[in-house]
Each structure stands twice: as structure tokens, then as C-alpha cells.
Motif scaffolding. Sequence first.
Motif, PDB file in Angstrom:
ATOM      1  N   THR A  84      -7.834  35.302  -8.961  1.00  0.00           N
ATOM      2  CA  THR A  84      -6.537  35.714  -8.288  1.00  0.00           C
ATOM      3  C   THR A  84      -6.206  37.333  -8.495  1.00  0.00           C
ATOM      4  N   ILE A  85      -6.489  38.274  -7.680  1.00  0.00           N
ATOM      5  CA  ILE A  85      -6.996  39.506  -8.097  1.00  0.00           C
ATOM      6  C   ILE A  85      -6.050  40.427  -6.390  1.00  0.00           C
ATOM      7  N   PHE A  86      -5.372  41.469  -7.190  1.00  0.00           N
ATOM      8  CA  PHE A  86      -4.189  42.162  -6.510  1.00  0.00           C
ATOM      9  C   PHE A  86      -5.062  44.029  -6.405  1.00  0.00           C
ATOM     10  N   MET A  87      -5.477  44.480  -5.998  1.00  0.00           N
ATOM     11  CA  MET A  87      -5.803  45.463  -6.950  1.00  0.00           C
ATOM     12  C   MET A  87      -5.382  47.188  -5.544  1.00  0.00           C
ATOM     13  N   VAL A  88      -4.970  48.031  -6.196  1.00  0.00           N
ATOM     14  CA  VAL A  88      -5.022  49.345  -5.623  1.00  0.00           C
ATOM     15  C   VAL A  88      -5.887  49.927  -5.353  1.00  0.00           C
ATOM     16  N   THR A  89      -5.706  50.213  -4.144  1.00  0.00           N
ATOM     17  CA  THR A  89      -7.149  51.361  -3.506  1.00  0.00           C
ATOM     18  C   THR A  89      -7.132  52.141  -2.465  1.00  0.00           C
ATOM     19  N   HIS A  90      -8.196  53.478  -2.618  1.00  0.00           N
ATOM     20  CA  HIS A  90      -7.911  54.553  -1.316  1.00  0.00           C
ATOM     21  C   HIS A  90      -8.641  54.046  -0.583  1.00  0.00           C
ATOM     22  N   ASP A  91      -9.609  52.707  -1.044  1.00  0.00           N
ATOM     23  CA  ASP A  91     -10.371  52.506  -0.504  1.00  0.00           C
ATOM     24  C   ASP A  91     -11.585  51.150   0.969  1.00  0.00           C
ATOM     25  N   SER A  92     -10.935  52.783   2.062  1.00  0.00           N
ATOM     26  CA  SER A  92     -11.261  51.053   3.227  1.00  0.00           C
ATOM     27  C   SER A  92     -12.587  50.015   3.141  1.00  0.00           C
ATOM     28  N   PHE A  93     -13.644  50.649   2.619  1.00  0.00           N
ATOM     29  CA  PHE A  93     -14.255  49.748   2.289  1.00  0.00           C
ATOM     30  C   PHE A  93     -14.498  48.869   1.197  1.00  0.00           C
ATOM     31  N   ALA A  94     -13.839  48.744   0.105  1.00  0.00           N
ATOM     32  CA  ALA A  94     -13.195  48.550  -0.442  1.00  0.00           C
ATOM     33  C   ALA A  94     -12.266  46.707  -0.067  1.00  0.00           C
ATOM     34  N   ALA A  95     -11.636  47.438   0.340  1.00  0.00           N
ATOM     35  CA  ALA A  95     -10.266  46.790   1.101  1.00  0.00           C
ATOM     36  C   ALA A  95     -11.063  46.168   1.896  1.00  0.00           C
ATOM     37  N   SER A  96     -11.594  46.034   3.191  1.00  0.00           N
ATOM     38  CA  SER A  96     -12.389  45.749   3.704  1.00  0.00           C
ATOM     39  C   SER A  96     -13.189  44.057   3.291  1.00  0.00           C
ATOM     40  N   PHE A  97     -13.270  43.646   1.866  1.00  0.00           N
ATOM     41  CA  PHE A  97     -13.673  42.671   1.156  1.00  0.00           C
ATOM     42  C   PHE A  97     -12.725  41.874   1.157  1.00  0.00           C
ATOM     43  N   CYS A  98     -11.644  41.844   1.148  1.00  0.00           N
ATOM     44  CA  CYS A  98      -9.864  41.890   0.437  1.00  0.00           C
ATOM     45  C   CYS A  98      -9.956  40.120   1.252  1.00  0.00           C
ATOM     46  N   ASP A  99      -9.045  39.464   1.358  1.00  0.00           N
ATOM     47  CA  ASP A  99      -7.853  38.568   2.067  1.00  0.00           C
ATOM     48  C   ASP A  99      -7.099  38.903   2.733  1.00  0.00           C
ATOM     49  N   ARG A 100      -6.144  40.220   2.502  1.00  0.00           N
ATOM     50  CA  ARG A 100      -5.012  40.331   3.354  1.00  0.00           C
ATOM     51  C   ARG A 100      -5.015  42.002   2.196  1.00  0.00           C
ATOM     52  N   VAL A 101      -4.552  43.012   3.273  1.00  0.00           N
ATOM     53  CA  VAL A 101      -4.296  44.201   3.132  1.00  0.00           C
ATOM     54  C   VAL A 101      -2.839  44.660   3.047  1.00  0.00           C
ATOM     55  N   THR A 160       1.420  44.653   7.182  1.00  0.00           N
ATOM     56  CA  THR A 160       0.264  43.843   6.521  1.00  0.00           C
ATOM     57  C   THR A 160      -0.736  42.988   7.115  1.00  0.00           C
ATOM     58  N   LEU A 161      -1.883  42.955   6.567  1.00  0.00           N
ATOM     59  CA  LEU A 161      -3.037  42.395   7.192  1.00  0.00           C
ATOM     60  C   LEU A 161      -4.554  41.856   6.622  1.00  0.00           C
ATOM     61  N   THR A 162      -4.527  40.990   7.503  1.00  0.00           N
ATOM     62  CA  THR A 162      -5.092  39.608   6.866  1.00  0.00           C
ATOM     63  C   THR A 162      -6.502  39.962   7.792  1.00  0.00           C
ATOM     64  N   ASN A 163      -7.544  38.835   6.531  1.00  0.00           N
ATOM     65  CA  ASN A 163      -8.585  39.398   7.353  1.00  0.00           C
ATOM     66  C   ASN A 163      -9.257  38.280   7.664  1.00  0.00           C
ATOM     67  N   ASP A 164      -9.301  37.873   9.718  1.00  0.00           N
ATOM     68  CA  ASP A 164      -9.528  37.423  10.523  1.00  0.00           C
ATOM     69  C   ASP A 164     -10.942  37.263  11.213  1.00  0.00           C
ATOM     70  N   GLN A 165     -10.869  38.380  10.710  1.00  0.00           N
ATOM     71  CA  GLN A 165     -11.814  39.094  12.215  1.00  0.00           C
ATOM     72  C   GLN A 165     -13.268  38.942  11.396  1.00  0.00           C
ATOM     73  N   GLY A 215     -17.291  44.899   8.399  1.00  0.00           N
ATOM     74  CA  GLY A 215     -17.054  45.745   9.098  1.00  0.00           C
ATOM     75  C   GLY A 215     -16.082  45.692  10.532  1.00  0.00           C
ATOM     76  N   ALA A 216     -15.538  45.050  10.868  1.00  0.00           N
ATOM     77  CA  ALA A 216     -14.873  44.801  12.286  1.00  0.00           C
ATOM     78  C   ALA A 216     -13.127  45.159  10.983  1.00  0.00           C
ATOM     79  N   PHE A 217     -12.693  44.220  10.380  1.00  0.00           N
ATOM     80  CA  PHE A 217     -11.755  44.240   9.730  1.00  0.00           C
ATOM     81  C   PHE A 217     -11.364  45.864   8.602  1.00  0.00           C
TER      82      PHE A 217
END
Length: 245
Positions: A192-209, A220-225, A229-231
Motif C-alpha cells: 500500500t503506497i501513499f506518494m506525494v509528487t509534482h510529477d503527473s507522469f509518476a502519478a499516472s501509474f497510481c490507482d487514485r490521485v 480526487t481522480l480515479t484511474n479508470d481511463q 496516457g489518458a489518465f
Amino acid sequence: MLNVKDLHKSYRTGKATYEVLKGVSLAVREGEFVAVMGPSGSGKTTLLNCISCYIPADSGSITLGGEEIARLDEQALAKVRNQKLGFVFQDFLLLDGLTVRENILLPRIIAGQMTDESDADSLCDVFGIAAIKHKYPAEISGGEKQRTAVARALINRPLLILADEPTGNLDSKSSRAVIDSFAQARDSLGATIFMVTHDSFAASFCDRVVILRDGVVWRTLTNDQPSRGAFQDLLLDAIRSMSAE
């Protein structure tokens, strides 16, 4: 796994009081990879520091694995940090005098536990650093250092990994390798991972942002794309929309 409810935190500067967190509430489920984004000053780092219990919140609750941790004494907090939390920092924080494998085993050494080196070897295999496990930090690349830090964070099988800008000092290739390591930790080890980032590329691998703005959860955005790349495009659109308001 993590439940933050109505968290408030202020700082005093001279006679002025600056409210950083203004009632933040969020939850992270077991096995989920969640990122927190937001502009500078939005409260991201303060939120991470409160969850790690390095700074106390003014009010609100932080529950980790069913245990309220925000009001524990310092001795109990030290045990939580060592056994229930894993940390990955922007600057790696590896010890130069220890090998890669020894750095991975460090949380167990600090806890005074028996050090079964096979656990470290298994993590080296998972993260593709077995060939460098006898090398020292000065002898390996930035991406290899960060993958070592991810393995170190996992050695005690913590309930939650906290990552503070883990790709901030890395080039694009090394960043991808590190984020792949987090995704692999989630998928292969159930981390289980909780990450602080400015990087949208890194965040795009997450389940939620979770996007913070001025000390509150803005969206709050859920990665259902259909694709990563779409996320990432959705994240960038949200950030532009926030900036335009």
C-alpha cells in the motif's frame, strides 16, 4: 489501511498564524497506490509529515491499520515508524558505508531483529538490483539508489509506504524504473503506497490521485481511463483547470 479525518495543522510565524491543513479527509485502501498532488503551499508535505507522525496535527485523526496513531507517545511512534511504515525520500538517504543489501536490511538492524539476508536478496531480485547488492551507494546510479530505497522500505513488510517526491532528482529513464518498482511492489507484494509528487507522469501509474489546494482536498481522480496516457492527460487537464480558477 489509512484513514485521515478532518486533519488540521497550523504554524506560527512571529505573531501570525498560517493554517496549512484545513480539514483534510482521505482514505487509502489496502494494496492501493495513491498519489497526492497540488501546487506549492497546498499542504502536501505537511500532510505526509503528519501521517508519518514526525509533526503533530492540531486536530483530527489518523488511523493506520485500525490503530489511531496521531496521539501515541514518542516510544510507540518510533515502533510504528519502524515496523508499520516504510519511507522513500527524494534524496535516497542511503548510508554510504553500507552495501545495497546492508542498506535494505537497515530497518531490521535498527529494530534489533534477526537479519535474514535472504529477504533482502528476494527484494533485490524483485526490483532488478541483485547484480549490485554488494556495491556501495557511490558505485550505483540514481535509479538504482531509489530502487534500493524502495526495497529498504519494504523489508519489514510495512502496512504503508510513504514516498516523498521519489522521482524528484531523477532523469526520465530512472523515474520510470522507480515508478515501475512501486507498481511492482503493489502488484507482486500487495504493498500500500501513499506518494506525494509534482510529477503527473509518476502519478499516472497510481490507482487514485488526490489533489490538494490551499489546505483542502480540491478533487480526487480515479484511474479508470483506458490507458496510462489518458489518465495523465486527465490529471494535466485538472491541474490546468485548478490554475485557471
